[in-house]
Design an enzyme around this catalytic site. Structure first.
Site, PDB file in Angstrom:
ATOM      1  N   ALA A 227     -14.937  12.562   1.134  1.00 17.52           N
ATOM      2  CA  ALA A 227     -14.917  12.899  -0.028  1.00 17.52           C
ATOM      3  C   ALA A 227     -13.911  12.327  -1.016  1.00 17.52           C
ATOM      4  O   ALA A 227     -12.695  12.992  -0.473  1.00 17.52           O
ATOM      5  CB  ALA A 227     -15.787  14.068  -0.287  1.00 17.52           C
ATOM      6  N   ARG A 228     -13.793  12.389  -2.488  1.00 16.92           N
ATOM      7  CA  ARG A 228     -13.025  11.524  -3.138  1.00 16.92           C
ATOM      8  C   ARG A 228     -13.173  12.201  -4.620  1.00 16.92           C
ATOM      9  O   ARG A 228     -13.995  12.387  -5.059  1.00 16.92           O
ATOM     10  CB  ARG A 228     -12.683  10.180  -2.950  1.00 16.92           C
ATOM     11  CG  ARG A 228     -12.193   9.055  -1.727  1.00 16.92           C
ATOM     12  CD  ARG A 228     -11.124   8.296  -1.640  1.00 16.92           C
ATOM     13  NE  ARG A 228     -11.427   8.749  -0.410  1.00 16.92           N
ATOM     14  CZ  ARG A 228     -10.328   8.221   0.403  1.00 16.92           C
ATOM     15  NH1 ARG A 228      -9.157   7.659  -0.612  1.00 16.92           N
ATOM     16  NH2 ARG A 228      -9.899   7.408   1.115  1.00 16.92           N
TER      17      ARG A 228
ATOM     18  N   HIS B 241       0.795  -0.782   0.082  1.00 21.41           N
ATOM     19  CA  HIS B 241       0.552   0.527  -0.134  1.00 21.41           C
ATOM     20  C   HIS B 241       0.974   1.414  -0.267  1.00 21.41           C
ATOM     21  O   HIS B 241       1.309   2.058   1.131  1.00 21.41           O
ATOM     22  CB  HIS B 241      -0.691  -0.341   1.036  1.00 21.41           C
ATOM     23  CG  HIS B 241      -2.632   0.660   1.106  1.00 21.41           C
ATOM     24  ND1 HIS B 241      -1.869   1.424   2.427  1.00 21.41           N
ATOM     25  CD2 HIS B 241      -2.537   1.648   0.092  1.00 21.41           C
ATOM     26  CE1 HIS B 241      -2.948   2.368   2.021  1.00 21.41           C
ATOM     27  NE2 HIS B 241      -3.436   2.483   0.677  1.00 21.41           N
TER      28      HIS B 241
ATOM     29  N   CYS C  23      -2.795  10.388   6.203  1.00 27.69           N
ATOM     30  CA  CYS C  23      -1.598  10.644   6.658  1.00 27.69           C
ATOM     31  C   CYS C  23      -0.380  11.524   6.018  1.00 27.69           C
ATOM     32  O   CYS C  23       0.475  11.659   6.314  1.00 27.69           O
ATOM     33  CB  CYS C  23      -1.978   9.957   7.594  1.00 27.69           C
ATOM     34  SG  CYS C  23      -2.606   8.701   8.628  1.00 27.69           S
ATOM     35  N   GLY C  24      -1.538  12.426   5.175  1.00 30.80           N
ATOM     36  CA  GLY C  24      -0.093  13.017   4.052  1.00 30.80           C
ATOM     37  C   GLY C  24       0.436  12.354   2.435  1.00 30.80           C
ATOM     38  O   GLY C  24       1.330  12.826   2.263  1.00 30.80           O
ATOM     39  N   LYS C  25      -0.085  11.006   2.258  1.00 25.43           N
ATOM     40  CA  LYS C  25       0.897  10.221   1.645  1.00 25.43           C
ATOM     41  C   LYS C  25       0.353  10.853   0.544  1.00 25.43           C
ATOM     42  O   LYS C  25       1.579  11.045  -0.791  1.00 25.43           O
ATOM     43  CB  LYS C  25      -0.544   8.742   1.483  1.00 25.43           C
ATOM     44  CG  LYS C  25       0.428   7.898   0.576  1.00 25.43           C
ATOM     45  CD  LYS C  25      -0.492   6.678   0.725  1.00 25.43           C
ATOM     46  CE  LYS C  25      -0.160   5.585  -0.240  1.00 25.43           C
ATOM     47  NZ  LYS C  25      -0.601   4.612  -0.402  1.00 25.43           N
TER      48      LYS C  25
HETATM   49  C1  SPV Z   1      -7.369   4.527   1.308  1.00 25.62           C
HETATM   50  O1  SPV Z   1      -8.557   4.135   2.412  1.00 25.62           O
HETATM   51  O2  SPV Z   1      -5.852   3.948   2.105  1.00 25.62           O
HETATM   52  C2  SPV Z   1      -7.971   4.489  -0.088  1.00 25.62           C
HETATM   53  C3  SPV Z   1      -9.054   4.352  -0.193  1.00 25.62           C
HETATM   54  O3  SPV Z   1      -6.466   4.442  -0.518  1.00 25.62           O
HETATM   55  S1  SPV Z   1     -10.071   2.978   0.011  1.00 25.62           S
HETATM   56  O4  SPV Z   1      -9.967   2.649  -0.949  1.00 25.62           O
HETATM   57  O5  SPV Z   1     -11.184   3.425   0.904  1.00 25.62           O
HETATM   58  O6  SPV Z   1      -8.906   1.757   0.758  1.00 25.62           O
HETATM   59 MN    MN Z   2      -5.230   4.046   0.122  1.00 26.91          MN
END
Ligand code: SPV
Ligand code: MN
Length: 634
Positions: A393-394, A256, A280-282
Site C-alpha cells: 500500500a502506498r 533510482h 529496504c529502508g530507502k
Molecule cells: C519502487 O518499487 O522502487 C518504487 C515504487 O518506488 S514503484 O513505482 O512500484 O517502482
Molecule cells: Mn523506487
C-alpha cells in the site's frame, strides 16, 4: 513511433474534427507536428469519447481531482483532501514479466526482459484498439526536473485514468507552457496508458492482458490493462528507463536514488544519494537525513568536474505499510493532516471514512480494502487471514509538505553530490556501513554487486535473495555490464569523485534478531558525512573502510543520546570473511554470464577475494574489527 497507416496524413485536421475547440486550441499551440501526429494516431486508435488537454492551471488540477472521485477511481475519506485508490487484487505491484524493452529484431540483453519491437508494437496496438471507448482521454505535459534546467527532461502523458493524472499532478511539475514556448526544440518522452475495461469495483478487468512495453528508439512507453502506479504513471519507473537510456548515450547518470543533505560540523550540508531496492529502508534513510532533495530518483551530471544532481520529481509515491508516529513522525503528520493532499492506495478505507494502514494509531474496522469488502478476521478461500492494508500500500503526496525539504529542490543547477550509498536487505554479510576504497572499487563491489531479499513491490516470492545492481535492475533498459561501464567512465571524468558507501540495516544475529535499531541509521549518515570531509579515521578491512569504535561511541552519544557497547560494535562490524567470499563468487558468476561486463570487474573482485583469503588465513572466518589495522584520515 507507432503509426496506424494513413493516420499521419493530416493530423491537425483530424484533431480539429475530433476534439473540442478548447482541447484543439491547446494542442495546436504546441508547434511540433510529430507530437500532434502521435496524439492523433493514438486518439484514432484508442477512440476515447472525449479528450481533455491540461495546461496545468488550477482549474485543470481541480477538474482532474473531481473526475477521480466522480468516476470512482478514487473514493472520498473523512478528509476532503485525502482520497483512496484501489488497483485491484491482481494489480498491486509492478509486473516484471509483462514489462518489456522493445528491441529491433528481438535481440536479447542479459538479465533484461526484451521483446521484438515490431511484434510488441503490433500487439500493443491490437490491445489498444478502441480501449478508451466511452472514456475521456487526458493529455498532460510535464517536466522531469526543475524548470529551465539543463538536467530536465520532458514528457507527455496520454491516459484514460483520472487517477494517473491526479498522481502525476502531485508528483511532477506541469509544464505545458514550456512545450508551447520551446517545441519542437525539446526532446520529450511519450507515454500512452489505459486502465482498459474495468469491473464493478473499478479494477482493470483484463490484467491477464496487462502489457508495459518500452520503446527506447521511439522514446515512448505503452502501458495497458493496469492501474498500479509503478506500471501506469509514465513519469515514474517508465520514464526512468528512457532516462537511463539517454544518459547512456550522453554520458550522464539517471538513477533510482534519493538525494538528501546531511549536516556536519560548522553547519555545512553535504549531499548524498542513496540507491535501495523497494522496501529496504530507502525512505527511512531519507527521513533520517537533515534535508530532503528527493526520495526516489536522481539525474546526475558532470558539471565542471563535479557530480551534480537534481530530483526530477516533486512528490513521493511511498510505501505506507508500517509508517507510524514514533518511527516516522514527519511523514505520519503529513499523512494525517487534513491540509495535505494525499492519495492513499490499497490501504483500508473504513466505513466511517477513516483510512487505516499498519502503523496507523487505532484498530482497523470494517470497510473496503484491496480485495473488496473487509472485516476483522476475514479469511480468503485458502483460509488465510486477509490483511486489512496491503504490504505494498502506498501514499502519493507532495514533497513540498516536508519540513526538512531542502531549499535547493527547484535549483536548476542541482546540488553537488559528495557521496553515494547503496543498501539492501542483507541478513548475514554486510556491516551497517562500509566505505569503498575508491570510486571504482565502490561501483564494482558495492553498486554493481548489490543484493537484497525480495520484497512486496514485485509480484513474486518474498524472502529470497535477489541480485539488484544499483537497485535498478527492474528499471534497466540496458545490460548491467554497460550500466557499470557508464559509471566507471562517469567517475573517471570527475575531478571530485563522490565517496561510495554500502549500508545494511538488516544484519541479524545468530538467533535471527536484527542487530541494529531503526534510529541508528542517523549515526551511519553522520559518519559518512565526516568521512567525506576527511574528518575522522577508519579501520581498513579487505572490503573497505569501517568506523573506528571510539568515533561511533561519540556519534551515538551526540546524535541519539545513547551508548554504543563494545559487544555491539564487534557484532555489527566483524568481517564475515566466508560470507564475503561467497558473495564475490555469486557476483562473479552472474557477471560471467553478462558478455559486456567491463573486465575491470573481474580484476577488482579477484583482488577483493585475495584480500579476504589472506585475512582468513591470518585470523579465521569471522574477524573482529579490533584485530584489523587502523587507517588514518583518507
Ligand atoms: C519502487 O518499487 O522502487 C518504487 C515504487 O518506488 S514503484 O513505482 O512500484 O517502482
Ligand atoms: Mn523506487
Amino acid at each position: 513511433m507507432l503509426h496506424e497507416s494513413g493516420s499521419g496524413s493530416d493530423p491537425l485536421g483530424y484533431l480539429r474534427q475530433t476534439l473540442s475547440r478548447t482541447a484543439y486550441e491547446r494542442l495546436s499551440a504546441i508547434k511540433d507536428p510529430s507530437l500532434l501526429e502521435w496524439i492523433a494516431d493514438m486518439v484514432r486508435l484508442a477512440r476515447p469519447s472525449s479528450v481533455y488537454v491540461l495546461t496545468g492551471s488550477s482549474e485543470d488540477l481541480a477538474y482532474v481531482a473531481r473526475a477521480s472521485l466522480e468516476r470512482e477511481e478514487e473514493l472520498p475519506t473523512r478528509c476532503p483532501r485525502h482520497t483512496v485508490h484501489f488497483d485491484g487484487p491482481k494489480d498491486l505491484a509492478r509486473d516484471r514479466k509483462n514489462t518489456r524493452i522493445l528491441v529491433p529484431g528481438g535481440e536479447s540483453i542479459p538479465l533484461i526482459n526484451t521483446h521484438d519491437r515490431a511484434a510488441g508494437v503490433e500487439e500493443i496496438r491490437e490491445l489498444s484498439r478502441g480501449i478508451m471507448e466511452g472514456r475521456e482521454m487526458f493529455v498532460a505535459f510535464y517536466c522531469f526536473g526543475p524548470k529551465g534546467s539543463d538536467f530536465t527532461m520532458y514528457a507527455v502523458q496520454l491516459t484514460d485514468s483520472a487517477y494517473v493524472i491526479h498522481s502525476e499532478n502531485i508528483l511532477y511539475r506541469n509544464c505545458y507552457d514550456e512545450f508551447v514556448k520551446r517545441a519542437p526544440n525539446i526532446r520529450y518522452a511519450r507515454f500512452f496508458h489505459s486502465a482498459g475495461e474495468r469491473d464493478a469495483n473499478g479494477w482493470s478487468r483484463n490484467v491477464d492482458r496487462r502489457r508495459i512495453y518500452i520503446d527506447l528508439e521511439g522514446g515512448a512507453v505503452y502501458s495497458v490493462n493496469t492501474q498500479y502506479a509503478g506500471n501506469s504513471v509514465g513519469l515514474k519507473k517508465l520514464m526512468l528507463r528512457l532516462c537511463v537510456y539517454s544518459g547512456l548515450k550522453e554520458g550522464w547518470l539517471c538513477e533510482h536514488m534519493f538525494i538528501a543533505g546531511v549536516k556536519g560540523p560548522g553547519g555545512r550540508v553535504t549531499y548524498l544519494t542513496g540507491a535501495f531496492p523497494a522496501g529496504c529502508g530507502k525512505t527511512s534513510t531519507v527521513f533520517a537525513s537533515d534535508t530532503v532533495v528527493g526520495d526516489d530518483l536522481a539525474i546526475i551530471k558532470n558539471v565542471n568536474g563535479v557530480a551534480r544532481g537534481v530530483n526530477p520529481e516533486v512528490g513521493m509515491f511511498g510505501i505506507i505499510d508500517g509508517v507510524n508516529p514514533v518511527d516516522d513522525p514527519e511523514i505520519y503528520e503529513i499523512l494525517t493532516s487534513p491540509e495535505s493532499e494525499v492519495i492513499f492506495s490499497n490501504v483500508l478505507l473504513m466505513d466511517g471514512g477513516d483510512v487505516w494502514w499498519r502503523g496507523k494509531v487505532g484498530e482497523p474496522g470494517p470497510g473496503v480494502n484491496y480485495a473488496g469488502r473487509w472485516w476483522p478476521g476475514k479469511k480468503d478461500e485458502s483460509g488465510q487471514e486477509v490483511l486489512p492494508s496491503h504490504p505494498n500500500a502506498r501514499f502519493t503526496t507532495s514533497i513540498r509538505y516536508l519540513k526538512t525539504l531542502d531549499p535547493r529542490i527547484d535549483d536548476p543547477a542541482g546540488v553537488p553530490i559528495h557521496g553515494m550509498m547503496f543498501g539492501g536487505r542483507d541478513p548475514a554479510t554486510l556491516p551497517p556501513v562500509l566505505e569503498a576504497f575508491d570510486w571504482e572499487h565502490g561501483m564494482i563491489t558495492i553498486g554493481a554487486s548489490l543484493e537484497s531479499e525480495k520484497t512486496a513491490a514485485i509480484l513474486e516470492k518474498v524472502g529470497e535473495m535477489d541480485f539488484n545492481p544499483f537497485a535498478i535492475l527492474d528499471f534497466l533498459p540496458i545490460s548491467p555490464g554497460r550500466f557499470l561501464e557508464l559509471h566507471l567512465r562517469f567517475g573517471e571524468r570527475l575531478a571530485v569523485k563522490p565517496k561510495v558507501f554500502g549500508v545494511n540495516y538488516f544484519l541479524r544475529d545468530e538467533s535471527g534478531r536484527f542487530v541494529a535499531e531503526k534510529v541508528d541509521k542517523r549515526v551511519w549518515l553522520k559518519w559518512m558525512e565526516l568521512r567525506i570531509h576527511g574528518d575522522c579515521g577508519a579501520v581498513r578491512t579487505p572490503v573497505g573502510y569501517i568506523p573506528l569504535y571510539q568515533d561511533l561511541v561519540k556519534l551515538f552519544d551526540a546524535h541519539l543520546g545513547k551508548g554504543y557497547p563494545e559487544e555491539r560494535y564487534v557484532k555489527e562490524f566483524s568481517i564475515r570473511v566466508d560470507n564475503f567470499i561467497a558473495k564475490v563468487g555469486r557476483i562473479w558468476e552472474i557477471y560471467s554470464r553478462v558478455p559486456d561486463t567491463p573486465p575491470r570487474l573481474f580484476e577488482v573482485l579477484a583482488e577483493q577475494k585475495r584480500r579476504l583469503e589472506d585475512l582468513r588465513a591470518a585470523h579465521g572466518s569471522v574477524v573482529s574489527p579490533f584485530k584489523l589495522e587502523k587507517a588514518g584520515s583518507p
